[in-house]
Design a protein around this motif. Structure first.
Motif, mmCIF file in Angstrom:
data_model
loop_
_atom_site.group_PDB
_atom_site.id
_atom_site.type_symbol
_atom_site.label_atom_id
_atom_site.label_comp_id
_atom_site.label_asym_id
_atom_site.label_seq_id
_atom_site.Cartn_x
_atom_site.Cartn_y
_atom_site.Cartn_z
ATOM 1 N N SER A 46 10.472 -6.436 -3.030
ATOM 2 C CA SER A 46 10.324 -6.030 -3.936
ATOM 3 C C SER A 46 9.548 -6.636 -4.770
ATOM 4 O O SER A 46 9.722 -6.520 -6.722
ATOM 5 N N LEU A 47 9.080 -7.840 -4.293
ATOM 6 C CA LEU A 47 7.642 -8.719 -6.016
ATOM 7 C C LEU A 47 6.625 -8.803 -5.203
ATOM 8 O O LEU A 47 6.203 -8.526 -4.724
ATOM 9 N N GLY A 88 12.484 -6.524 -8.883
ATOM 10 C CA GLY A 88 12.395 -8.381 -8.381
ATOM 11 C C GLY A 88 13.418 -9.644 -8.575
ATOM 12 O O GLY A 88 13.821 -10.104 -7.896
#
Length: 615
Positions: free
Chosen positions: A543-544, A517
């Motif tokens: 990816s967060l 992230g």
């Protein structure tokens, strides 16, 4: 998800390794002529050294004559010593200049190669291995040094010594000279026959070194995946196999070179024995004096020395030409801008219209298949190779109003990432037109085009180095205050505060010292810092976690004001607030509209929304 990447052509299709690139001496000359001033001085030094060397046998003959007459040797011996010292000093200085020039040749070849490499079309990188390209910059260019440091220029000066010794030997005794030349002619013919084999073997050896570099790069870049799959030993075996291939080719080069190296030595020994035997007989018969025989033998040694240099030059030049062929193969490739000169420059500012971007019946097919000739396709069919359909986009049409937010959604492989790649002109559309502000983007200068676009890739690559170096990649004039502000805007303040280094904190190779992230947020911060009119975000929040996604959305919302955004959506929350959503499936647009319109009208979108677009 991104569209399927093009695969590398099968080894053996088209050109085979045996008919690889070959360079000629004329292609090597520009690298040498770039240093012609220094090389001129080297030649002058070589000429002076040749004169000093040629004078020594004559003085030795004089010394013998004076000894026989019981004369004074003082002046002759002193002059002989001076000549020996001067010859040694000239040789050392000339060697330094050659080494320095050799490094200059390597530097200029690397600069040319790197300049071409980094301007190649993206399609070339799709089909070539990174390790092999790195090998060309490192290993292949190094071989060019041998052209200078192993005899070529020295052979020029040596040729003067050879000719001078030849003339002196002719004056002393034509009979002995004739016998000597007969031995030398046999050795020269042998070396010439071996020269072509050296070039071919050297080129193949460099190809194997390229294979090894590619294998090592593959193993190191994927070391975590390899370890997790318990595949370390298999990767080691794979790399060792390539290392052994490079070793085997190196042995072949050494074997052929080993035939060349002793030839000059054998020629010297045979010539010496012939001259000593026949010359002794001629001295005994009174045909020549003993002083003349000694001088002839010394000239023989002087003549064989340059001959050895010439043989070494043949070996080094042919090795270098094999490597230069691989260098020239890359330099001869067209850069991504080579075709742009024929285009008519855009007459207007593309930022002045209401439509920021427009796709008009755009189709795209990966260049790997598109550039095959009909003959190549037929050959592939005969070989049983099934032609894979590499068409990614088919008749794509949609427009993006200036200042709006457009989301691209669709299943994996629908062509979403390809749309962004075409906007950036990593590739050009195979069919149709893409317009920026009403202007065909192929008529825009690439630098100007890309300066108007901020692009965050799907994998969010982070460069080895510091936070500052990553941020300043596209905006080198940004201040530290701006860098810190943009990092905090994407919730990377914690990374700044981890160490006292601040912006000088190292991120590691491929950003390994950051989480997935954090790498993604750093890539977004890099794009936001440039504040371009158009932002392309390829699944930038994938990816967060929920909290960081919300912070990221707020940051993007803040910077998106008065800017155009095209977002490849990974989550429904990214889509619902978009001004328009373009739904792609199998490279075609199957729907365009708002969230509510598409839910009602497009079954595919309705299904994606139902599953939160997690595809």
């Amino acid at each position: 998800m991104s569209s399927p990447a093009p695969t590398r052509p099968r080894r053996g299709f088209g050109r085979t390794p045996d008919d690889g690139p070959r360079a000629t001496f004329s292609q090597l000359l520009p690298y040498l002529l770039e240093h012609r001033t220094v090389l001129s001085w080297v030649i002058v030094i070589s000429v002076l050294g040749a004169g000093a060397s040629l004078a020594q046998p004559l003085l030795v003959g004089q010394v013998i004559t004076v000894v026989e007459g019981r004369g004074d040797l003082g002046g002759l011996v002193a002059l002989l010593v001076v000549l020996v010292i001067v010859s040694g000093l000239l040789s050392g200085f000339g060697h330094y200049l050659l080494q320095r020039t050799g490094e200059g040749v390597v530097l200029s070849s690397r600069r040319s190669l790197v300049r071409r490499l980094l301007h190649l079309p993206i399609a070339e990188f799709d089909q070539r291995r990174t390790g092999d390209l790195v090998s060309r910059v490192g290993s292949d260019t190094t071989l060019l040094r041998a052209v200078l440091t192993q005899g070529l220029v020295e052979a020029i000066g040596g040729s003067l010594t050879f000719v001078g010794a030849l003339i002196a030997m002719l004056v002393i005794d034509p009979v002995l000279l004739g016998l000597t030349l007969l031995v030398i002619a046999v050795s020269v013919v042998t070396v010439v026959l071996l020269a072509a084999r050296i070039r071919v073997a050297s080129r193949k050896a460099q190809e194997r070194v390229g294979d090894l570099a590619a294998a090592v790069e593959r193993a190191i870049s994927s070391v975590r995946t390899v370890r997790a799959a318990n595949a370390t030993d298999r990767e080691i075996a794979h790399v060792e196999a390539d290392a052994r291939g490079a070793w085997e080719q190196g042995i072949k080069v050494a074997r052929i070179s080993a035939l060349v190296v002793p030839i000059s030595s054998i020629a010297l020994q045979v010539s010496f024995l012939v001259v000593l035997g026949v010359g002794g007989y001629r001295v005994a018969s009174g045909a020549i004096e003993i002083a003349d025989l000694v001088a002839f033998i010394l000239f023989l040694f002087l003549m064989i020395g340059p001959l050895g240099q010439a043989f070494g030059a043949i070996t080094s030049v042919n090795s270098a030409l094999g490597a230069l062929g691989r260098i020239q193969e890359i330099i001869a490739l067209p850069s991504e801008t080579d075709g742009d000169a024929a285009l008519t420059p855009a007459p207007t500012d593309p930022s002045s219209t209401d439509v920021a971007l427009a796709f008009e019946e755009v189709g795209f097919r990966y260049p790997e298949q598109a550039r095959r000739t009909e003959a190549e396709k037929a050959a592939a069919a005969v070989a049983g190779e099934i032609e894979r359909d590499t068409t990614v986009l088919r008749g794509v049409s949609f427009s993006v109003p200036t200042g709006s937010r457009t989301a691209l959604v669709g299943p994996s492989g629908a062509g979403k990432s390809t749309v962004l790649a075409l906007i950036e002109r990593f590739y050009d559309a195979s069919e149709g037109v893409i317009r920026m502000g009403g202007v065909d983007i192929r008529a825009l200068d690439r630098t100007e085009l890309r300066s108007r676009i901020g692009y965050v890739e799907q994998d969010a690559p982070v460069l080895a180095g510091t936070l500052r170096q990553n941020l300043l990649l596209g905006t080198p004039e940004a201040s530290d205050e701006q860098c810190i502000a943009v990092l905090r805007s994407v919730n990377l303040g914690e990374v700044l505060d981890r160490t006292d280094a601040g912006l000088d904190a190292q991120v590691g190779e491929d950003g390994v010292m950051l989480s997935g992230g954090e790498r993604q947020r750093l890539a977004i911060a890099r794009a936001l810092l440039a504040a371009p009119p158009i932002l392309l975000l390829d699944e930038s929040t994938s990816s967060l976690d929920g909290r960081n996604e919300q912070l990221m959305r707020e940051a993007i919302d803040a910077v998106a004001e008065n800017r155009t955004l095209i977002v490849i959506a990974h989550r429904l929350s990214t889509v619902v607030d978009s001004d328009q959503i373009v739904v792609l499936d199998h490279g075609r647009v199957v729907g365009t509209g708002t969230h509510s319109e598409l839910v009602a009208a497009v079954p595919l979108y309705r299904d994606l929304a139902k599953h939160q677009l997690l595809v």
